[in-house]
Design a protein around this motif. Structure first.
Motif, PDB file in Angstrom:
ATOM      1  N   VAL A  89      54.096  47.517  44.384  1.00 18.41           N
ATOM      2  CA  VAL A  89      53.507  48.434  43.423  1.00 18.41           C
ATOM      3  C   VAL A  89      53.658  47.890  42.004  1.00 18.41           C
ATOM      4  O   VAL A  89      52.782  48.060  41.153  1.00 18.41           O
ATOM      5  N   GLU A  90      54.772  47.207  41.738  1.00 15.93           N
ATOM      6  CA  GLU A  90      55.013  46.663  40.410  1.00 15.93           C
ATOM      7  C   GLU A  90      54.188  45.410  40.134  1.00 15.93           C
ATOM      8  O   GLU A  90      54.070  44.964  38.994  1.00 15.93           O
ATOM      9  N   ALA A  91      53.615  44.794  41.172  1.00  9.90           N
ATOM     10  CA  ALA A  91      52.859  43.557  41.004  1.00  9.90           C
ATOM     11  C   ALA A  91      51.570  43.817  40.234  1.00  9.90           C
ATOM     12  O   ALA A  91      51.070  44.946  40.194  1.00  9.90           O
ATOM     13  N   PRO A  92      51.006  42.762  39.612  1.00  8.64           N
ATOM     14  CA  PRO A  92      49.723  42.944  38.921  1.00  8.64           C
ATOM     15  C   PRO A  92      48.647  43.463  39.870  1.00  8.64           C
ATOM     16  O   PRO A  92      48.647  43.163  41.068  1.00  8.64           O
ATOM     17  N   ALA A  93      47.720  44.254  39.311  1.00  7.39           N
ATOM     18  CA  ALA A  93      46.606  44.777  40.107  1.00  7.39           C
ATOM     19  C   ALA A  93      45.686  43.629  40.503  1.00  7.39           C
ATOM     20  O   ALA A  93      45.435  42.701  39.733  1.00  7.39           O
ATOM     21  N   LEU A  94      45.168  43.712  41.718  1.00  5.51           N
ATOM     22  CA  LEU A  94      44.388  42.629  42.315  1.00  5.51           C
ATOM     23  C   LEU A  94      42.928  43.026  42.438  1.00  5.51           C
ATOM     24  O   LEU A  94      42.600  44.092  42.971  1.00  5.51           O
ATOM     25  N   TYR A  95      42.042  42.145  41.952  1.00  5.09           N
ATOM     26  CA  TYR A  95      40.593  42.359  42.062  1.00  5.09           C
ATOM     27  C   TYR A  95      39.972  41.089  42.637  1.00  5.09           C
ATOM     28  O   TYR A  95      39.989  40.027  42.001  1.00  5.09           O
ATOM     29  N   GLU A  96      39.425  41.200  43.856  1.00  4.25           N
ATOM     30  CA  GLU A  96      38.895  40.039  44.556  1.00  4.25           C
ATOM     31  C   GLU A  96      37.534  39.636  44.003  1.00  4.25           C
ATOM     32  O   GLU A  96      36.643  40.485  43.823  1.00  4.25           O
ATOM     33  N   ALA A  97      37.335  38.333  43.777  1.00  6.93           N
ATOM     34  CA  ALA A  97      36.034  37.844  43.330  1.00  6.93           C
ATOM     35  C   ALA A  97      34.965  38.060  44.392  1.00  6.93           C
ATOM     36  O   ALA A  97      33.800  38.297  44.070  1.00  6.93           O
ATOM     37  N   ALA A  98      35.350  38.000  45.658  1.00  8.61           N
ATOM     38  CA  ALA A  98      34.378  38.199  46.735  1.00  8.61           C
ATOM     39  C   ALA A  98      33.853  39.624  46.773  1.00  8.61           C
ATOM     40  O   ALA A  98      32.809  39.880  47.376  1.00  8.61           O
ATOM     41  N   TYR A  99      34.564  40.560  46.142  1.00  9.33           N
ATOM     42  CA  TYR A  99      34.136  41.954  46.112  1.00  9.33           C
ATOM     43  C   TYR A  99      33.468  42.316  44.785  1.00  9.33           C
ATOM     44  O   TYR A  99      33.064  43.459  44.589  1.00  9.33           O
ATOM     45  N   ALA A 100      33.394  41.385  43.843  1.00  8.28           N
ATOM     46  CA  ALA A 100      32.852  41.671  42.520  1.00  8.28           C
ATOM     47  C   ALA A 100      31.336  41.860  42.582  1.00  8.28           C
ATOM     48  O   ALA A 100      30.685  41.555  43.585  1.00  8.28           O
ATOM     49  N   VAL A 101      30.781  42.367  41.487  1.00 12.48           N
ATOM     50  CA  VAL A 101      29.326  42.483  41.344  1.00 12.48           C
ATOM     51  C   VAL A 101      28.807  41.137  40.856  1.00 12.48           C
ATOM     52  O   VAL A 101      29.177  40.678  39.770  1.00 12.48           O
ATOM     53  N   LEU A 102      27.958  40.497  41.649  1.00 12.33           N
ATOM     54  CA  LEU A 102      27.498  39.142  41.369  1.00 12.33           C
ATOM     55  C   LEU A 102      26.054  39.158  40.894  1.00 12.33           C
ATOM     56  O   LEU A 102      25.234  39.919  41.388  1.00 12.33           O
ATOM     57  N   ASP A 103      25.760  38.275  39.937  1.00 12.77           N
ATOM     58  CA  ASP A 103      24.399  38.198  39.401  1.00 12.77           C
ATOM     59  C   ASP A 103      24.142  36.766  38.940  1.00 12.77           C
ATOM     60  O   ASP A 103      25.056  35.936  38.873  1.00 12.77           O
ATOM     61  N   GLY A 104      22.870  36.482  38.616  1.00 17.04           N
ATOM     62  CA  GLY A 104      22.505  35.183  38.092  1.00 17.04           C
ATOM     63  C   GLY A 104      22.661  34.055  39.082  1.00 17.04           C
ATOM     64  O   GLY A 104      22.951  32.913  38.691  1.00 17.04           O
ATOM     65  N   GLY A 105      22.467  34.347  40.373  1.00 19.34           N
ATOM     66  CA  GLY A 105      22.578  33.313  41.393  1.00 19.34           C
ATOM     67  C   GLY A 105      23.961  33.137  41.962  1.00 19.34           C
ATOM     68  O   GLY A 105      24.172  32.275  42.832  1.00 19.34           O
ATOM     69  N   ALA A 106      24.947  33.935  41.493  1.00 18.55           N
ATOM     70  CA  ALA A 106      26.294  33.844  42.064  1.00 18.55           C
ATOM     71  C   ALA A 106      26.279  34.316  43.513  1.00 18.55           C
ATOM     72  O   ALA A 106      25.493  35.189  43.889  1.00 18.55           O
ATOM     73  N   ARG A 107      27.159  33.737  44.326  1.00 20.35           N
ATOM     74  CA  ARG A 107      27.181  34.072  45.752  1.00 20.35           C
ATOM     75  C   ARG A 107      28.614  34.093  46.261  1.00 20.35           C
ATOM     76  O   ARG A 107      29.534  33.542  45.627  1.00 20.35           O
ATOM     77  N   VAL A 108      28.803  34.748  47.396  1.00 21.92           N
ATOM     78  CA  VAL A 108      30.107  34.783  48.052  1.00 21.92           C
ATOM     79  C   VAL A 108      30.208  33.592  49.001  1.00 21.92           C
ATOM     80  O   VAL A 108      29.253  33.271  49.719  1.00 21.92           O
ATOM     81  N   SER A 109      31.353  32.943  48.994  1.00 24.71           N
ATOM     82  CA  SER A 109      31.610  31.830  49.907  1.00 24.71           C
ATOM     83  C   SER A 109      32.856  32.128  50.725  1.00 24.71           C
ATOM     84  O   SER A 109      33.851  32.638  50.194  1.00 24.71           O
TER      85      SER A 109
END
Length: 857
Positions: A579-599
């Motif tokens: 709980v004390e660790a930094p909050a985690l935000y996955e790039a694979a779950y982000a909103v992608l635009d401009g040709g970005a893709r999940v790998s």
């Protein structure tokens, strides 16, 4: 019971239509653009410009910022130019009333056309709930004859209004009939409209019913269209859900699933205050549980797939919506509505997308009350499950009927590190089950139920009052700590801002003890109605086993309560190293635009994939901060790609360049309390993102605090000690009512550039309500920096002039001393004259306590 998601049965492109709001936007900044964009709003229904119905929410005031946040259509309730419900349109006869109304309609259309290209986003709603208003049986109707009995006058008025609108604007779109129910008589309305070439461009009605009725009524309407040989026309159910549903993720997900299945647009109903996205937003920039639900819904991509619920047409049961995005190799499921243990079953899992093993991440989106802010969804489980005969089964235990849940599925078996839970063991204790001693305790309720949806939501059926001035009530909870440790203790409570005992001081203070020891004072949240819940958070140290936690109106060491509060529940959650660790935000779950893709093929990715950004490609993350101030944002990269980071649209310059070698770049940044939009943009040919980590600041950004009483006041502006909860007991009041009544502060910047100006303020102004809607007024300040033209800043209600909140405004300062001048005056209407005398537009700035200045990076 089982919720089955058939990944092999496509039900159409993801629509996102449930993300709509009625009166949810007050003006630019209330709510903030962050929360508007992050809720992925498609449609908003609102009042005519300069209308008298409610404060704020004027169509042309919200049009540009809404479209700038990605919004599609603004439905203008033209009838809300009038006051009252039923609408109080003047005239001695129906003919006079209609003639006067059409004159106002013409004025509105001409004003909207002057907005240029933005006018294409407007949809005109000529009449609202005509059967109960202008063409019903009441005092304010055209002739006291319901159009459902004799439609002649309504049909003629519809024809005249639509022809007028289209004559003035040939490209105009019109919506109707906007009935409160999809009556059978709507078929006759459509038949008339088709025969006279005045068919609406969008069909609208209200579903103040149940989620299952959405499916049935949309299907019934489509049959009517086919029978008449018209359409299919777009549908907007521009008022949906009840008080009992709004703010509660586990109940709203049932509406979302039905609306998405029907592939229509819909706007949440306006039962309470405007400008908070129908009980989704706290203050200006903080999301509650409902906001995070819609954020998760709006981030779905691809195509929807069939979801089979155990009891699809029964309210308060397990329901869900799911999508499959083959390009991202992701499936997303939102579900909820029932407690206990349930199985989530994915069938026809495509091997070509997921392989033999599926990675599953489970989040919970809890209910935090209407005015209780929420952090990002809780990570409950990260696991990998083998696919067996095309099936994956996830058993979920301990479901809370008030919460919504999200599962994201992606290819597994690639060596990713499973993330631990982001929350420790939690237990909730209803106040109605606690012991209550002393005088004054009251058992209030019952609150909303399936049989009484107009009442508000509550954790149980009742809540407990009595913590008030003059009482000696003690509310005693018996709790169980699973092990020794520090626990987050959250009290969900209410103080009604207009209660006589609350008006004197504002926030009610009560006294907390653990096992009769360690007394402390808690200030409980204010709200706009009784039974509307906010939260107060503290921490307690507990040993394993049973303990007594008391909330009391008196304490022998600390004093006596002033005010009046009710308690709904308390929640205990163990804090541990995760709980004390930094909050985690996955790039694979982000909103992608401009040709970005999940790998899913990059070695070294810590989580369920990475995001690959070409030059100019973007990945956007919606990040929570508990309060306004510095945070450390760590950008995890794979390889040596380069990019830049922007926060809330602010270009941070070289301090946020992702050019330093290595897998991690730690950047100290200013984050606004609540929701922040962080966007990574690739500047090299390829940038591979792994994840973002957001942790506490390290003191790299130096803030300076400037008490308002140390500034220069002119005119009626004055220093006052009347607001005891102001810092140091002093604040500045009386700013506004003319530019001469001002507060000027001098602040010093160590270097030139963008800074965050955090204003601690209070605003208790409230207009007379017409019916069930409390009508708080957003005050404004015209802020001038170094004598430059002033910028208008809206400050939402704090529910009392002795309740203080923070609002951050980005400004550009020069090195050395800078002057900040706050003034205010009554904003004129669109014709440049003073507005109507309904106290809907305040002339004054809020009470200002202090201003904190911080570099943004």
């Amino acid at each position: 019971m089982t919720l089955t998601i058939d990944l092999g049965t496509d039900t159409g492109p993801f629509h996102g239509g449930a993300s709509g709001t009625l009166y949810g936007l007050y003006g630019d900044g209330v709510p903030s653009r962050n929360v508007v964009e992050g809720m992925f709003l498609r449609t908003v229904s609102t009042k005519a410009q300069d209308g008298a119905q409610h404060p704020g929410a004027d169509a042309l005031d919200i049009l540009a910022p809404f479209v700038g946040c990605g919004g599609r259509d603004v439905y203008v309730y033209l009838t809300d130019i009038y006051r009252g419900f039923p609408y109080q349109w003047p005239g001695a006869t129906g003919e006079e009333r209609l003639a006067g109304y059409l004159t106002l309609v013409e004025q509105q259309v001409r004003r909207i056309r002057a907005a240029g290209a933005l006018a294409s986003h407007v949809v005109y709603v000529p009449f609202n709930e005509p059967e109960g208003n202008m063409f019903g049986t009441g005092e304010w109707s055209y002739d006291r004859v319901s159009w459902r009995t004799d439609p002649r006058h309504y049909f003629a008025a519809w024809k005249d209004a639509v022809r007028l609108i289209r004559r003035l604007d040939p490209d105009a779109r019109v919506a109707g009939p906007n009935a409160s129910v999809l009556y059978d008589e709507v078929g006759g309305f459509l038949e008339f409209a088709a025969a006279h070439d005045v068919l609406p461009d969008v069909i609208t009605w209200h579903e103040l019913s149940t989620p299952d009725a959405v499916r049935a009524n949309v299907a019934r309407y489509r049959r009517t269209e086919r029978d008449l040989g018209i359409g299919p026309l777009p549908v907007n159910i521009n008022e949906y859900a009840h008080n009992r549903h709004l703010s509660v993720p586990g109940r709203m997900v049932q509406w979302i699933s039905a609306i998405e299945e029907a592939k229509v647009d819909a706007d949440m109903a306006y039962w309470n205050i405007d400008g908070n996205l129908n009980d989704s937003v706290v203050e200006a920039n903080k999301g509650n549980g409902q906001w995070w639900l819609f954020n998760a819904y709006g981030r779905m991509t691809g195509r929807t797939v069939r979801v089979t619920a155990p009891r699809p047409d029964v309210p308060d049961t397990l329901q869900g919506v799911a999508t499959l995005d083959p390009d991202k190799r992701q499936a997303r499921v939102l579900f909820g509505g029932e407690g206990g243990t349930r199985d989530l079953v994915l069938t026809n899992v495509p091997a070509g997308i997921f392989g033999e093993t599926v990675h599953l991440r489970l989040h919970e989106i809890p209910w935090t009350g209407q005015v209780g802010p929420s952090a990002q969804p809780l990570r409950l489980r990260d696991c990998e499950v083998a696919v067996t005969e095309g099936r994956v089964v996830l058993r979920v235990t301990g479901l809370d009927a008030m919460s919504a849940y999200q599962v994201i599925a992606s290819p597994g078996g690639r060596g990713s590190v499973l993330a631990p839970p982001s929350v420790g063991p939690r237990r909730t204790y209803a106040a109605e089950n606690a012991g209550c001693a002393g005088t004054g305790c009251t058992r209030n309720g019952p609150e909303g139920s399936v049989a009484d949806v107009e009442r508000l939501a509550s954790f149980g059926t009742h809540h407990i009052g009595g913590l008030r001035t003059g009482s000696d009530a003690v509310l005693a909870f018996e709790v169980e700590a699973p092990r020794d440790g520090t626990y987050d203790l959250t009290v969900f409570a209410n103080s009604y801002n207009l209660d006589e005992l609350v008006r004197e001081q504002g926030p009610t203070h009560v006294f907390l003890r653990v096992d009769g020891r360690e007394p402390r004072e808690l200030r409980l949240p204010l709200a706009y109605k009784r039974g509307v819940w906010g939260r107060t958070d503290t921490r307690v140290r507990l040993t394993a086993g049973r303990h007594g936690i008391t909330l009391a109106a008196q304490d022998p060491d600390l004093g006596e309560t002033r005010g009046d509060a009710s308690i709904d529940r308390i929640e205990l959650a163990l804090r541990d190293e995760h709980v004390e660790a930094p909050a985690l935000y996955e790039a694979a779950y982000a909103v992608l635009d401009g040709g970005a893709r999940v790998s899913h093929t990059h070695k070294g990715a810590a989580g369920p994939g990475a995001a690959v950004l070409p030059a100019g490609g973007t990945a956007t993350f919606w990040v929570h901060a508990d309060g306004d101030g510095e945070a450390t944002v760590t950008v995890g990269r794979l390889g040596e790609g380069e990019g830049t980071l922007t926060v809330n649209g602010e270009n941070l310059g070289s301090s946020a360049n992702l050019r330093r070698p290595g897998a991690r770049t730690d950047i100290p940044l200013f984050l606004a309390g609540g929701v922040n939009k962080l966007t990574v943009t690739a500047t090299s040919d390829r940038l591979v993102l792994d994840r973002l980590l957001v942790g506490p600041g390290t003191g790299a950004l130096r803030s300076t605090v400037h008490p308002a009483e140390e500034g220069v006041v002119t005119g009626t502006a004055h220093v006052t000690g009347a607001h005891g909860l102001a810092t140091g007991g002093k604040a500045v009041d009386g700013i506004g009512g003319g530019a001469a009544n001002a507060l000027t502060l001098t602040v010093t910047a160590a270097r030139a550039g963008r800074h965050a100006l955090t204003v601690r303020y209070s605003n208790g102004e409230q207009a007379p309500a017409t019916h069930y809607n409390p009508d708080p007024v957003c005050r404004h300040a015209d802020l001038s920096v170094n004598g430059e033209p002033a910028r208008r800043v809206l400050f939402p209600t704090t529910f009392h002039f002795n309740a203080f909140c923070d609002l951050t405004v980005p400004v550009t300062l020069r090195e050395g001393p800078n002057t900040l001048t706050f003034t205010a005056d009554v904003p004129p209407d669109r014709d440049g004259t003073r507005p109507h005398p309904d106290r809907h537009r305040g002339a004054h700035a809020p009470v200002i306590d202090q201003v904190t200045v911080t570099p943004v990076a």
